[in-house]
Motif scaffolding. Structure first.
Motif, PDB file in Angstrom:
ATOM      1  N   PRO A  71       0.794  -1.241   0.000  1.00 51.64           N
ATOM      2  CA  PRO A  71       0.000   0.000   0.000  1.00 51.64           C
ATOM      3  C   PRO A  71       0.823   1.287   0.000  1.00 51.64           C
ATOM      4  O   PRO A  71       0.356   2.311   0.450  1.00 51.64           O
ATOM      5  N   SER A  72       2.059   1.244  -0.513  1.00 53.69           N
ATOM      6  CA  SER A  72       2.783   2.499  -0.691  1.00 53.69           C
ATOM      7  C   SER A  72       2.255   3.248  -1.904  1.00 53.69           C
ATOM      8  O   SER A  72       2.557   4.427  -2.107  1.00 53.69           O
ATOM      9  N   GLY A  73       1.461   2.574  -2.725  1.00 52.46           N
ATOM     10  CA  GLY A  73       0.819   3.194  -3.880  1.00 52.46           C
ATOM     11  C   GLY A  73      -0.624   2.752  -3.956  1.00 52.46           C
ATOM     12  O   GLY A  73      -1.109   2.003  -3.115  1.00 52.46           O
ATOM     13  N   LEU A  74      -1.319   3.215  -4.986  1.00 56.74           N
ATOM     14  CA  LEU A  74      -2.740   2.908  -5.137  1.00 56.74           C
ATOM     15  C   LEU A  74      -2.918   1.573  -5.869  1.00 56.74           C
ATOM     16  O   LEU A  74      -2.004   1.103  -6.546  1.00 56.74           O
ATOM     17  N   PRO A  75      -4.074   0.937  -5.731  1.00 50.50           N
ATOM     18  CA  PRO A  75      -4.337  -0.310  -6.462  1.00 50.50           C
ATOM     19  C   PRO A  75      -4.146  -0.108  -7.963  1.00 50.50           C
ATOM     20  O   PRO A  75      -4.437   0.968  -8.496  1.00 50.50           O
ATOM     21  N   HIS A  76      -3.656  -1.121  -8.648  1.00 50.18           N
ATOM     22  CA  HIS A  76      -3.348  -0.984 -10.063  1.00 50.18           C
ATOM     23  C   HIS A  76      -3.760  -2.250 -10.816  1.00 50.18           C
ATOM     24  O   HIS A  76      -4.397  -3.147 -10.258  1.00 50.18           O
ATOM     25  N   GLY A  81      -5.554  -8.031 -11.513  1.00 55.07           N
ATOM     26  CA  GLY A  81      -5.268  -9.304 -12.158  1.00 55.07           C
ATOM     27  C   GLY A  81      -5.063 -10.427 -11.167  1.00 55.07           C
ATOM     28  O   GLY A  81      -5.565 -11.539 -11.358  1.00 55.07           O
ATOM     29  N   GLU A  82      -4.336 -10.135 -10.089  1.00 55.78           N
ATOM     30  CA  GLU A  82      -4.049 -11.190  -9.119  1.00 55.78           C
ATOM     31  C   GLU A  82      -5.311 -11.617  -8.375  1.00 55.78           C
ATOM     32  O   GLU A  82      -5.553 -12.811  -8.167  1.00 55.78           O
ATOM     33  N   ALA A  84      -8.472 -11.178  -9.431  1.00 55.84           N
ATOM     34  CA  ALA A  84      -9.410 -11.780 -10.387  1.00 55.84           C
ATOM     35  C   ALA A  84      -9.021 -13.223 -10.701  1.00 55.84           C
ATOM     36  O   ALA A  84      -9.860 -14.132 -10.699  1.00 55.84           O
ATOM     37  N   ARG A  85      -7.750 -13.452 -10.965  1.00 58.36           N
ATOM     38  CA  ARG A  85      -7.312 -14.802 -11.320  1.00 58.36           C
ATOM     39  C   ARG A  85      -7.413 -15.756 -10.138  1.00 58.36           C
ATOM     40  O   ARG A  85      -7.807 -16.916 -10.295  1.00 58.36           O
ATOM     41  N   THR A  86      -7.076 -15.260  -8.941  1.00 57.38           N
ATOM     42  CA  THR A  86      -7.198 -16.121  -7.762  1.00 57.38           C
ATOM     43  C   THR A  86      -8.659 -16.469  -7.505  1.00 57.38           C
ATOM     44  O   THR A  86      -8.988 -17.594  -7.111  1.00 57.38           O
ATOM     45  N   THR A  87      -9.549 -15.510  -7.740  1.00 57.65           N
ATOM     46  CA  THR A  87     -10.985 -15.766  -7.596  1.00 57.65           C
ATOM     47  C   THR A  87     -11.444 -16.829  -8.589  1.00 57.65           C
ATOM     48  O   THR A  87     -12.291 -17.682  -8.264  1.00 57.65           O
ATOM     49  N   MET A  88     -10.901 -16.812  -9.801  1.00 57.97           N
ATOM     50  CA  MET A  88     -11.254 -17.837 -10.792  1.00 57.97           C
ATOM     51  C   MET A  88     -10.842 -19.228 -10.307  1.00 57.97           C
ATOM     52  O   MET A  88     -11.583 -20.202 -10.478  1.00 57.97           O
ATOM     53  N   VAL A  89      -9.660 -19.324  -9.694  1.00 59.37           N
ATOM     54  CA  VAL A  89      -9.223 -20.611  -9.149  1.00 59.37           C
ATOM     55  C   VAL A  89     -10.137 -21.033  -8.004  1.00 59.37           C
ATOM     56  O   VAL A  89     -10.516 -22.206  -7.883  1.00 59.37           O
ATOM     57  N   ARG A  90     -10.504 -20.078  -7.179  1.00 62.58           N
ATOM     58  CA  ARG A  90     -11.406 -20.377  -6.055  1.00 62.58           C
ATOM     59  C   ARG A  90     -12.749 -20.900  -6.568  1.00 62.58           C
ATOM     60  O   ARG A  90     -13.295 -21.886  -6.047  1.00 62.58           O
ATOM     61  N   ASN A  91     -13.296 -20.259  -7.601  1.00 63.52           N
ATOM     62  CA  ASN A  91     -14.569 -20.714  -8.172  1.00 63.52           C
ATOM     63  C   ASN A  91     -14.444 -22.121  -8.741  1.00 63.52           C
ATOM     64  O   ASN A  91     -15.353 -22.951  -8.592  1.00 63.52           O
ATOM     65  N   ALA A  92     -13.316 -22.391  -9.396  1.00 66.02           N
ATOM     66  CA  ALA A  92     -13.100 -23.721  -9.962  1.00 66.02           C
ATOM     67  C   ALA A  92     -12.980 -24.766  -8.859  1.00 66.02           C
ATOM     68  O   ALA A  92     -13.497 -25.884  -8.984  1.00 66.02           O
ATOM     69  N   PHE A  93     -12.309 -24.416  -7.759  1.00 62.83           N
ATOM     70  CA  PHE A  93     -12.171 -25.338  -6.631  1.00 62.83           C
ATOM     71  C   PHE A  93     -13.534 -25.654  -6.023  1.00 62.83           C
ATOM     72  O   PHE A  93     -13.820 -26.802  -5.666  1.00 62.83           O
ATOM     73  N   ARG A  94     -14.376 -24.652  -5.919  1.00 61.39           N
ATOM     74  CA  ARG A  94     -15.721 -24.875  -5.382  1.00 61.39           C
ATOM     75  C   ARG A  94     -16.501 -25.837  -6.262  1.00 61.39           C
ATOM     76  O   ARG A  94     -17.236 -26.705  -5.780  1.00 61.39           O
ATOM     77  N   PHE A 347      -8.092 -13.581 -18.007  1.00 58.91           N
ATOM     78  CA  PHE A 347      -8.269 -15.031 -18.105  1.00 58.91           C
ATOM     79  C   PHE A 347      -7.364 -15.631 -19.175  1.00 58.91           C
ATOM     80  O   PHE A 347      -6.855 -16.739 -19.021  1.00 58.91           O
ATOM     81  N   GLN A 348      -7.160 -14.906 -20.259  1.00 59.25           N
ATOM     82  CA  GLN A 348      -6.487 -15.475 -21.421  1.00 59.25           C
ATOM     83  C   GLN A 348      -5.001 -15.708 -21.168  1.00 59.25           C
ATOM     84  O   GLN A 348      -4.260 -14.789 -20.829  1.00 59.25           O
ATOM     85  N   SER A 349      -4.556 -16.945 -21.329  1.00 59.45           N
ATOM     86  CA  SER A 349      -3.139 -17.333 -21.336  1.00 59.45           C
ATOM     87  C   SER A 349      -2.299 -16.594 -20.299  1.00 59.45           C
ATOM     88  O   SER A 349      -1.402 -15.829 -20.653  1.00 59.45           O
ATOM     89  N   PRO A 350      -2.558 -16.802 -19.009  1.00 56.47           N
ATOM     90  CA  PRO A 350      -1.814 -16.053 -17.993  1.00 56.47           C
ATOM     91  C   PRO A 350      -0.322 -16.364 -17.966  1.00 56.47           C
ATOM     92  O   PRO A 350       0.446 -15.590 -17.399  1.00 56.47           O
ATOM     93  N   LYS A 351       0.090 -17.461 -18.580  1.00 52.28           N
ATOM     94  CA  LYS A 351       1.521 -17.784 -18.595  1.00 52.28           C
ATOM     95  C   LYS A 351       2.211 -17.306 -19.865  1.00 52.28           C
ATOM     96  O   LYS A 351       3.379 -17.633 -20.100  1.00 52.28           O
ATOM     97  N   SER A 352       1.504 -16.520 -20.678  1.00 48.03           N
ATOM     98  CA  SER A 352       2.103 -15.941 -21.879  1.00 48.03           C
ATOM     99  C   SER A 352       2.160 -14.425 -21.731  1.00 48.03           C
ATOM    100  O   SER A 352       1.206 -13.812 -21.243  1.00 48.03           O
ATOM    101  N   ALA A 353       3.275 -13.846 -22.143  1.00 46.29           N
ATOM    102  CA  ALA A 353       3.402 -12.382 -22.094  1.00 46.29           C
ATOM    103  C   ALA A 353       2.463 -11.765 -23.123  1.00 46.29           C
ATOM    104  O   ALA A 353       2.408 -12.210 -24.276  1.00 46.29           O
ATOM    105  N   LYS A 354       1.708 -10.756 -22.709  1.00 45.62           N
ATOM    106  CA  LYS A 354       0.738 -10.123 -23.598  1.00 45.62           C
ATOM    107  C   LYS A 354       0.868  -8.601 -23.509  1.00 45.62           C
ATOM    108  O   LYS A 354       1.220  -8.047 -22.471  1.00 45.62           O
ATOM    109  N   SER A 355       0.547  -7.941 -24.618  1.00 47.01           N
ATOM    110  CA  SER A 355       0.537  -6.488 -24.636  1.00 47.01           C
ATOM    111  C   SER A 355      -0.645  -5.974 -23.825  1.00 47.01           C
ATOM    112  O   SER A 355      -1.766  -6.464 -23.968  1.00 47.01           O
TER     113      SER A 355
END
Length: 558
Positions: A71-76, A81-82, A84-94, A347-355
């Protein structure tokens, strides 16, 4: 139905479900004796997670997923992304466990860190300069709205996450240290100080090794978070002694918020104290995860399951840097795109670098809309791997926008529209029952299309003259559309005429004909389905546009 969902989740191929299955394996191995893992897994795979939880009480503790925030800066964008993606894993686990298993998502704010430098663009920077090296929750709030700078940024984080509807538990480092929740693990670290040093020191440079300690004491004299060597420690008393620059040799307890840990040991300590089962992180932290995992084991814990996602690149393919300002902020994305389109992109290809740049937003919006439409007719095994299942926790909307974002962008340009009211006027015939109230997403997209067109499309418009073949085809198309009923709103009928003209004038492949329509009439290399565009814009106006393009008037005006 529930059992069917569990079966679908077990076989799903998308990355959130792969991660969920890895998480399940991790939790079973972490909590059960080796001989019980197979039994519990068999029950779960058979859709009997409730029986597994009843048979093995250790499985009844919540599965904890964590995300971290400085929290030395504002949410970005990375924060979004972190989570949202963690929530997707949580939904899948449920889904995988039939939602019998309790889960928690902890959003942890590292707000006890000392403020190391004054952030740019902050009011009252002289105030922050006076408070350097103090914990963020002690640094005065330059905005004057909260008790501290850390509290201000924490409030922004929570408002940010709440605005997107995330289900999470907020946790403050300062409050957690002071509450005593970390005390037991801090005392363990004190007792295993040498083991932790043996892990950390080889990763440091010679100069840093000479002064490194996992403990950062808070000076009783100045309130500064100090990076100083530990001169001695008393395991029985639970204290460390250090040389305070302001007060000389000083002894403080390691519990109760009198010290915090260096960030890698701190990360490991949190995993143990909070019983964290899952945490993802960027590719740049691979080494840090490895080192923190070693410390976690030294403290008697089990490192969480997780994976390393790729970092985003700017439009030139360079790594995004906050100091360079070559990235895209949350505010910028939401000026031009919807929250759901951003989730789609994450959601798309989180292990690939994207613009991550403005030019990806229109495609992300329309890809999201197309996925919603595809979901309606997909079989269950395809649905669960559709990104919108993960974005909406298995309940995507049944209705989105009746037209694409690309079409709206072109409508804004051709109609020279500057307000949503002008755009809604064009829809009066095409969708007579539509209103901003019953088509809220369309209304939102109109506003974003106006913003995007003005900022990015208008400056890049480039009309061209048609060649003789294209001119003849354009005039033929204008004549055919004149022959249709003037009030027609049948986009498919119009599209049929467009196809017929392209074929009769020898455009092979037909994309050359559509490319000519876009470049001559719209000043762009790509465009929407032309029949739908004409139906909304109006047949007579479309004919005028085609005739003006055929005669070169659009290119001469540009």
């Amino acid at each position: 139905m529930l059992q069917n969902l569990e079966t679908l989740a077990r076989d799903a191929k998308s990355w959130p479900f792969e991660q969920a299955r890895n998480l399940l394996t991790h939790v079973l191995k972490k909590r059960l004796a080796a001989g019980d893992v197979a039994t519990a897994r068999a029950l779960i795979d058979a859709g009997k997670a409730d029986e597994a939880l009843a048979a093995f009480p250790d499985l009844q503790r919540p599965v904890v997923l964590e995300t971290g925030y400085g929290p030395s800066g504002l949410p970005h964008m990375g924060t979004f992304g972190e989570v949202a993606r963690t929530t997707m894993v949580r939904n899948a686990f449920r889904a995988l466990t039939g939602d019998h298993w309790p889960t928690r998502l902890v959003a942890f704010s590292d707000d006890m860190d000392g403020l190391r430098k004054v952030p740019e663009g902050i009011p009252n920077p002289e105030m922050l300069a006076e408070d350097l090296h103090k914990p963020l929750t002690v640094v005065r709030d330059p905005f004057g709205t909260h008790d501290s700078f850390g509290a201000h940024n924490n409030a922004r984080l929570r408002a940010f996450l709440d605005g997107f509807g995330f289900d999470y538990e907020f946790m403050s480092s300062t409050q957690t240290y002071r509450s005593g929740r970390f005390d037991a693990v801090l005392l363990t670290l004190l007792a295993r100080f040498d083991a932790v040093q043996a892990i950390m020191l080889p990763t440091l440079g010679e100069e840093r090794r000479a002064t490194y300690s996992p403990f950062l004491p808070v000076s009783p004299a100045t309130g500064h978070v100090l990076q100083v060597p530990t001169l001695s420690r008393d395991v029985e008393a639970g204290t460390i002694t250090f040389d305070d620059p302001a007060a000389g040799k000083t002894t403080v307890p390691v519990i109760g918020g009198h010290v915090k840990l260096q960030w890698k040991p701190d990360w490991a300590m949190r995993w143990v104290a909070l019983d964290v089962d899952y945490e993802m992180s960027g590719k740049d932290l691979i080494e840090s995860v490895r080192e923190s995992s070693k410390v976690c084991r030294a403290l008697g814990g089990t490192p969480p399951e997780g994976f390393n996602y790729e970092l985003f690149l700017d439009v030139e393919g360079k790594k995004i840097s906050k100091s360079k300002g070559n990235g895209l902020t949350m505010e910028q994305w939401l000026r031009y795109g919807t929250p759901e389109s951003l989730s789609w992109y994450m959601f798309q290809s989180p292990k690939s670098a994207k613009s991550l740049h403005f030019n990806v937003i229109p495609r992300a919006i329309d890809d999201y809309l197309a996925a919603i439409e595809a979901y309606k007719t997909q079989e269950p095994a395809k649905r669960i791997d559709n990104a919108v299942w993960s974005i909406h926790a298995g309940e995507p909307p049944t209705h989105t926008s009746p037209v694409s974002f690309a079409l709206l962008l072109n409508l804004v340009g051709v109609a020279n529209a500057s307000s949503k009211a002008q755009l809604w006027a064009y829809f009066a015939k095409y969708l007579p029952e539509a209103t901003p109230e019953n088509e809220p997403l369309l209304d939102q997209l109109m506003e974003r299309a106006l913003n995007y067109y003005e900022d990015f499309v208008r400056p890049s418009k480039s009309y061209r003259l048609p060649d003789d073949k294209e001119k003849a085809a354009l005039l033929d198309l204008a004549g055919r559309l004149k022959a249709l009923p003037a009030d027609t709103t049948d986009g498919e009928l119009i599209q049929g005429e467009v196809y017929a003209v392209g074929k009769e004038h020898g455009f092979e492949p037909l994309r050359g004909w559509f490319g000519a329509l876009y470049e001559v009439l719209l000043g762009a290399s790509q465009g929407p389905r032309f029949g739908s565009f004409a139906a909304i814009y109006g047949l007579s106006q479309t004919v005028q546009l085609i005739e003006a393009g055929a005669q070169g008037e659009l290119a001469s005006q540009a």
